[in-house]
Design an enzyme around this catalytic site. Structure first.
Site, PDB file in Angstrom:
ATOM      1  N   SER A  39      11.292  17.544  14.228  1.00 24.11           N
ATOM      2  CA  SER A  39      10.954  17.642  12.806  1.00 24.11           C
ATOM      3  C   SER A  39       9.558  17.126  12.474  1.00 24.11           C
ATOM      4  O   SER A  39       9.030  17.434  11.407  1.00 24.11           O
ATOM      5  CB  SER A  39      11.986  16.891  11.969  1.00 24.11           C
ATOM      6  OG  SER A  39      11.895  15.499  12.161  1.00 24.11           O
ATOM      7  N   LYS A 112       9.996  10.200   9.165  1.00 23.05           N
ATOM      8  CA  LYS A 112       9.357  11.272   8.403  1.00 23.05           C
ATOM      9  C   LYS A 112       8.033  10.737   7.824  1.00 23.05           C
ATOM     10  O   LYS A 112       7.733   9.562   7.889  1.00 23.05           O
ATOM     11  CB  LYS A 112      10.240  11.743   7.240  1.00 23.05           C
ATOM     12  CG  LYS A 112      11.647  12.180   7.615  1.00 23.05           C
ATOM     13  CD  LYS A 112      11.689  13.497   8.363  1.00 23.05           C
ATOM     14  CE  LYS A 112      13.128  13.887   8.697  1.00 23.05           C
ATOM     15  NZ  LYS A 112      13.197  15.111   9.522  1.00 23.05           N
TER      16      LYS A 112
END
Length: 271
Positions: A39, A112
């Site tokens: 990701s 993230k």
């Protein structure tokens, strides 16, 4: 016989002290974190090993380590610190930081990029990030190419912009350079038109943050609500720390496969 017994006792004490010191170091200063998914490509690759700086934002219940193989969560050890979404010796994260945080519902660790601060209006339109009604600057930067193969212990395969290529073929993604308000510049990847390329407007609540993966079309992040299996808005107290540097990297199913080590990523700064 007494000397042997004393020697064994001293050895055990040394091991216990070493484990306690290591646990204290891990709890207070740094926490190791393996990158399990794609990701955050290409900033972080599957198999990167990073140290998370826990001193960056101060301490909360999330700063305590989890011990999943015995069913102990951070909340079990440090739940007494949970109160009003605050932190001890707390400092504010900055937009563009790469952050490890604890999922507000599942308690799993995620990594993230911090996109939205409290009070921000966040939206994605035609794949373009918009912050406070202003489209973020992006610049085309060629492609990110990788071999289509099973990656990491989970054996996951990448998603490609050039179609469903076979194993051993080159998997391509469009690469862009994105510049966030405040000046942080980083790479993002694009596969093509996806469901999360167009969203409504997210208004970030007080003491909460909005996160996105750099591999925008292959990221479970704040664009999806927690009730729908996403990350949603992340409370301040759930931040674990900032990831500043890749210490080690292995492209194989195990770190013992030395022929898969990525020596060019050892001690690489994260930006």
């Amino acid at each position: 016989m007494g000397e042997v017994r004393n020697g064994v006792v001293e050895t055990i004490k040394t091991i216990v002290y070493a484990l306690l010191i290591a646990g204290l170091f891990r709890t207070i200063f740094f926490q190791p974190f393996w990158i399990p998914s794609g990701s955050m490509k290409e900033t972080l690759l599957i198999g990167d090993f990073v140290f998370v700086n826990k001193m960056s934002y101060g301490y909360s219940y999330a700063s305590c380590p989890s011990i999943p193989f015995v069913g102990i969560d951070a909340a079990d050890l440090c739940g007494w610190m949970r109160s009003d979404n605050s932190r001890i010796l707390g400092s504010e994260p900055k937009r563009g930081d790469v952050v490890v945080f604890r999922h507000p519902v599942t308690g799993d660790d995620f990594i993230k990029r911090l996109i939205g601060l409290p009070g921000d209006r966040i939206q994605v339109t035609d794949g373009r990030l918009i912050i406070n009604d202003v489209p973020v600057e992006i610049k085309a930067d060629g492609t990110f190419d990788e071999v289509m193969e099973r990656q990491g212990p989970q054996g996951s395969t990448p998603i490609c912009a050039n179609g469903a290529v076979g194993l051993g073929a080159i998997c391509e993604k469009e690469r862009f350079i994105e510049t966030l308000p405040g000046g942080v510049t980083h790479e993002i990847l694009n596969v093509g038109t996806q469901s999360l390329d167009n969203t409504g407007v997210f208004v970030v609540p007080d003491k909460h943050y909005f996160f996105m993966g750099d591999n925008r079309d292959n990221s479970t992040d704040s664009r999806v609500a927690q009730t729908a299996g996403g990350v949603g808005f992340v409370p301040y107290e759930n931040l674990i720390g900032r990831a500043d540097r890749i210490m080690f990297s292995s492209a194989g199913r195990s770190m013992l496969y030395f022929w898969t080590w990525r020596s060019d990523r050892f001690f690489k700064a994260i930006r």
